[in-house]
Motif scaffolding. Structure first.
Motif, mmCIF file in Angstrom:
data_model
loop_
_atom_site.group_PDB
_atom_site.id
_atom_site.type_symbol
_atom_site.label_atom_id
_atom_site.label_comp_id
_atom_site.label_asym_id
_atom_site.label_seq_id
_atom_site.Cartn_x
_atom_site.Cartn_y
_atom_site.Cartn_z
ATOM 1 N N GLU A 98 43.940 23.224 43.561
ATOM 2 C CA GLU A 98 43.290 24.569 43.003
ATOM 3 C C GLU A 98 41.914 24.542 43.461
ATOM 4 O OE1 GLU A 98 43.754 25.297 38.928
ATOM 5 O OE2 GLU A 98 45.982 25.075 39.075
ATOM 6 N N ILE A 99 41.260 25.810 43.574
ATOM 7 C CA ILE A 99 40.054 25.985 44.023
ATOM 8 C C ILE A 99 39.617 26.876 43.007
ATOM 9 C CG2 ILE A 99 40.445 27.959 45.534
ATOM 10 C CD1 ILE A 99 38.034 26.751 47.339
ATOM 11 N N THR A 100 38.325 26.678 42.495
ATOM 12 C CA THR A 100 37.536 27.826 41.476
ATOM 13 C C THR A 100 36.144 28.260 42.240
ATOM 14 O OG1 THR A 100 38.341 25.920 39.926
ATOM 15 C CG2 THR A 100 36.656 27.701 39.304
ATOM 16 N N GLY A 101 35.841 29.311 41.558
ATOM 17 C CA GLY A 101 34.636 29.966 41.982
ATOM 18 C C GLY A 101 34.579 31.262 41.271
ATOM 19 N N SER A 149 42.446 30.027 51.355
ATOM 20 C CA SER A 149 41.998 28.667 51.563
ATOM 21 C C SER A 149 43.177 27.675 52.177
ATOM 22 C CB SER A 149 41.221 28.101 50.390
ATOM 23 O OG SER A 149 41.909 28.158 49.386
ATOM 24 N N GLY A 150 44.445 28.144 51.486
ATOM 25 C CA GLY A 150 45.707 27.107 51.486
ATOM 26 C C GLY A 150 45.799 26.389 50.369
ATOM 27 N N ALA A 151 44.829 26.504 49.531
ATOM 28 C CA ALA A 151 45.173 26.047 47.818
ATOM 29 C C ALA A 151 46.241 27.045 47.242
ATOM 30 C CB ALA A 151 43.800 26.347 47.108
ATOM 31 N N LYS A 152 46.984 26.183 46.352
ATOM 32 C CA LYS A 152 48.076 26.673 45.571
ATOM 33 C C LYS A 152 47.607 27.850 44.627
ATOM 34 C CE LYS A 152 51.142 24.317 47.836
ATOM 35 N NZ LYS A 152 52.220 25.116 48.790
ATOM 36 N N VAL A 153 46.381 27.505 43.936
ATOM 37 C CA VAL A 153 45.923 28.513 42.978
ATOM 38 C C VAL A 153 44.559 28.792 43.123
ATOM 39 C CG1 VAL A 153 45.315 28.657 40.493
ATOM 40 C CG2 VAL A 153 47.483 27.905 41.442
ATOM 41 N N PHE A 154 43.878 29.831 43.090
ATOM 42 C CA PHE A 154 42.522 30.172 42.944
ATOM 43 C C PHE A 154 42.277 30.431 41.571
ATOM 44 C CE2 PHE A 154 39.144 33.573 43.255
ATOM 45 C CZ PHE A 154 38.184 32.845 43.210
ATOM 46 N N MET A 155 41.277 29.986 40.915
ATOM 47 C CA MET A 155 41.042 30.292 39.669
ATOM 48 C C MET A 155 39.507 31.114 39.670
ATOM 49 S SD MET A 155 40.052 28.353 36.019
ATOM 50 C CE MET A 155 38.345 27.845 36.407
ATOM 51 N N ALA A 156 39.666 32.386 39.636
ATOM 52 C CA ALA A 156 38.336 33.286 39.414
ATOM 53 C C ALA A 156 37.687 33.068 38.300
ATOM 54 C CB ALA A 156 38.883 34.775 39.647
ATOM 55 N N ASP A 157 36.432 32.633 38.240
ATOM 56 C CA ASP A 157 35.562 31.932 37.008
ATOM 57 C C ASP A 157 34.763 33.076 36.565
ATOM 58 O OD1 ASP A 157 34.685 30.664 34.863
ATOM 59 O OD2 ASP A 157 34.162 29.048 36.084
ATOM 60 N N LEU A 181 46.629 34.121 42.021
ATOM 61 C CA LEU A 181 45.475 34.282 41.235
ATOM 62 C C LEU A 181 45.169 34.074 39.714
ATOM 63 C CD1 LEU A 181 42.580 35.303 41.269
ATOM 64 C CD2 LEU A 181 43.660 37.660 41.256
ATOM 65 N N PHE A 182 44.618 32.964 39.407
ATOM 66 C CA PHE A 182 44.243 32.763 37.842
ATOM 67 C C PHE A 182 42.781 33.287 37.595
ATOM 68 C CE2 PHE A 182 48.051 30.576 38.058
ATOM 69 C CZ PHE A 182 48.350 29.817 37.124
ATOM 70 N N VAL A 183 42.539 33.954 36.355
ATOM 71 C CA VAL A 183 41.181 34.396 35.863
ATOM 72 C C VAL A 183 40.790 33.636 34.759
ATOM 73 C CG1 VAL A 183 40.039 36.185 35.153
ATOM 74 C CG2 VAL A 183 41.652 36.621 37.088
ATOM 75 N N ARG A 184 39.758 33.083 34.774
ATOM 76 C CA ARG A 184 39.216 32.407 33.529
ATOM 77 C C ARG A 184 38.024 33.216 32.665
ATOM 78 N NH1 ARG A 184 34.806 27.165 33.352
ATOM 79 N NH2 ARG A 184 35.120 26.714 31.131
ATOM 80 N N PRO A 185 38.308 34.004 31.662
ATOM 81 C CA PRO A 185 37.421 34.713 30.898
ATOM 82 C C PRO A 185 36.390 33.738 30.202
ATOM 83 C CG PRO A 185 39.284 34.487 29.633
ATOM 84 C CD PRO A 185 39.594 33.718 30.914
ATOM 85 N N ARG A 186 35.270 34.556 29.945
ATOM 86 C CA ARG A 186 34.423 33.685 29.197
ATOM 87 C C ARG A 186 34.833 33.319 27.660
ATOM 88 N NH1 ARG A 186 30.083 38.586 29.143
ATOM 89 N NH2 ARG A 186 31.749 39.725 29.376
ATOM 90 N N GLY A 187 33.771 32.236 27.306
ATOM 91 C CA GLY A 187 34.343 31.675 25.928
ATOM 92 C C GLY A 187 34.149 32.368 24.791
ATOM 93 N N TRP A 188 34.717 32.209 23.688
ATOM 94 C CA TRP A 188 34.774 33.008 22.329
ATOM 95 C C TRP A 188 33.338 33.161 22.005
ATOM 96 C CZ3 TRP A 188 38.686 35.622 21.431
ATOM 97 C CH2 TRP A 188 40.047 35.244 21.555
ATOM 98 N N HIS A 189 32.293 32.389 22.167
ATOM 99 C CA HIS A 189 31.110 32.532 21.539
ATOM 100 C C HIS A 189 30.294 33.269 22.160
ATOM 101 C CE1 HIS A 189 31.040 29.572 24.887
ATOM 102 N NE2 HIS A 189 29.290 29.679 25.068
#
Length: 534
Positions: free
Chosen positions: A96-99, A112-120, A167-175
């Motif tokens: 996976e790649i993150t950015g 990129s050739g990665a299996k997953v991109f986590m959009a942060d 494509l995976f998406v990481r939202p902000r934290g609860w705080h």
């Protein structure tokens, strides 16, 4: 009243104070905002209660208590339940790649050739109004397959390949609040804004493509969203990042709450180290050595990783490991290959790469050891990790505390924060990619050493860390930063402002929970007349 003759058309009780933009208005439609409002009104009391539980846990730890397994949920940990089967589309996550959700980054990561991109939206992004809304525009275009970018400096066009990462998406934290959107007079919850807008605008495409406390809140949010969209229960899938020390004792419980919506757990090395210091901020017998010495060979870190693998595989879920920071030279690349070999042999189902240039090396290592299997859920059970105890997970880290460690923390913390204040949440410094989590380690470690007057090892042998010493270090490191970045860039940047914030947080009597929560007020730019129905 309207802002500049224009404003966002919003539901009753909503005030959008971010700058008006026609592209943003296509994201902030009345129906999309109403979906966010519904989530906020339904779950804000649950979120507030969860935040109070965090405060209560911190109070207990500050009074001397230690995190541990909860006897009340022993039946969940010992039960023979499993999570819903991992969908084939996301069963293979070997690299996976993150950015951040920047347009060019999204295209390069998906290609990129990665299996997953986590959009942060969290650690890798400075959450300014412009960054957040442009990020939503970019993700919508990516899901639609229409995203493109023209780099004027290089006169180069970027567009998606035929084969791209999931494509995976990481939202902000609860705080984290979203101060540019007020709902019933209160700032919206940042993660509900991130999730709500992304899901609302893209769920139809997802459907076409088939593609423990706080965990329970997310599970309920997912069910609410699935009901709104008229899609099957379990259509939304999430990976939970185990990035806090208390969470390592609740992994079974977290998977149990999310069992219909989970595709596994993820090790978050840097956040976890940050959490170790924060959890034990009142425990002078648990001081960390220099952050560069706190790797996966430390017993408490290795134990955390091994127990996570066992928990995931026992419950039929995948596990994606540690966010490492590779350097750019060949010697470091060889270290990366060895690190990935360690991960795959330990039983990890995939790994994380910091840069597209590392993807092929990482895939090669995992494929050589996993073959054609998408993961190791069925083949590596790590039953040996069942013997790990609370003491294994809490063992004091070993190593030296040095003057160079203090200087590096200071130099990195100030430079990262200066970049964050100007809109960059992911910054290359000294051959490492720094994000909010790594900057947090620098901050809390400085605070911890100052709080307890640590006596330094190495070249600083016998020297105690005091406010006077720290003040001199800050002055000297600011001079070094100016020399490294150049006087003109230093003058135009926000280094002095960053220095004040970082220094204050390192010397405050009571540790602030988050660096970026305090700094957030510096990037909030409100337009009080931005909503068209005021």
């Amino acid at each position: 009243m309207e802002s500049g003759g224009r404003g966002y058309d919003v539901p009753e009780g909503v005030d959008i104070r971010g700058r008006y933009d026609e592209e943003f208005a296509k994201i902030l439609t009345k129906d999309a905002v109403q979906f966010v409002v519904d989530l906020q009104r339904e779950f804000r009391n649950h979120v507030n209660y969860a935040m109070e539980c965090r405060k209560e846990a911190k109070r207990r730890y500050n009074l001397g208590a230690l995190p541990g397994f909860d006897p009340a949920t022993r039946n969940i940990r010992e039960g023979m339940w499993t999570c819903a089967q991992v969908p084939p589309a996301v069963a293979d996550r070997r690299v996976e790649i993150t950015g951040p959700v920047e347009r060019k980054m999204i295209i390069n990561a998906l290609n990129s050739g990665a299996k997953v991109f986590m959009a942060d939206f969290e650690d890798a992004l400075s959450p300014s109004w412009e960054n957040l809304m442009r990020g939503q525009v970019n993700l919508k275009d990516a899901v639609d397959g229409t995203i493109s970018f023209h780099d004027k400096a290089r006169n180069k066009d970027y567009k998606l390949n035929d084969q791209i990462a999931k494509l995976f998406v990481r939202p902000r934290g609860w705080h984290l609040p979203e101060a540019h959107i007020l709902i019933d007079g209160e700032p919206a919850t940042g993660c509900l804004v991130d999730f709500g807008l992304y899901f609302y605008h893209n769920y139809a495409k997802f459907r076409q493509n088939q593609g423990a406390g706080e965990a329970r809140i997310w599970n309920n949010v997912f069910e609410r969203a699935e009901k709104m969209a008229g899609i099957e229960r379990g259509s939304i899938r999430a990976t939970v990042l185990i990035e806090t020390l208390p969470a390592v004792f609740q992994m079974d419980e977290i998977l149990y709450e999310l069992r219909d919506h989970s595709v596994g757990l993820n090790c978050g090395r840097w956040d976890y180290i940050f959490s170790y210091v924060k959890t034990f901020q009142a425990h002078p017998d648990r001081l960390l050595p220099d952050r560069v010495q706190v790797g996966m060979t430390q017993h408490f870190m290795r134990s955390y990783s091994e127990l996570l693998i066992r928990t995931c595989h026992r419950r039929g879920a995948a596990q994606i490991p540690i966010r490492d920071d590779p350097a750019a030279n060949e010697a470091a690349l060889e270290l990366v290959r060895k690190d990935k070999l360690r991960e795959v042999k330990a039983g990890h189902d995939g790994t994380w790469a910091a840069h597209p240039g590392l993807i092929s090396d990482c895939i090669e290592v995992f494929t050589n050891n996993m073959g054609n299997a998408p993961n190791q859920i069925q083949t590596v059970k790590r039953e040996d990790a069942a013997a790990l105890t609370e003491e294994d997970l809490l063992q004091r880290p070993r190593g030296l505390r040095t003057m160079e460690g203090l200087r590096l923390n200071t130099r990195v913390g100030i430079q990262y924060l200066a970049a964050w204040l100007t809109g960059s949440g992911s910054v290359p410094l000294y051959n490492l990619m720094e994000d909010a989590a790594t900057a947090e380690i620098s901050r809390v470690q400085n605070w911890q050493w100052l709080k307890y007057g640590v006596e330094l090892d190495g070249d600083g042998l016998g020297v105690k860390v005091t406010k006077d010493l720290f003040g001199r270090v800050v002055e000297e490191e600011m001079t070094r930063i100016e020399s490294e970045v150049g006087k003109e860039k230093f003058k135009k940047g926000m280094y002095k402002e960053a220095c004040k914030i970082f220094t204050r947080q390192c010397t405050t009597p009571t540790l602030d929970d988050f660096l970026t929560l305090d700094a957030y007020n510096y990037i909030v730019i409100q337009h009080p007349q931005g909503s068209s129905n005021l």
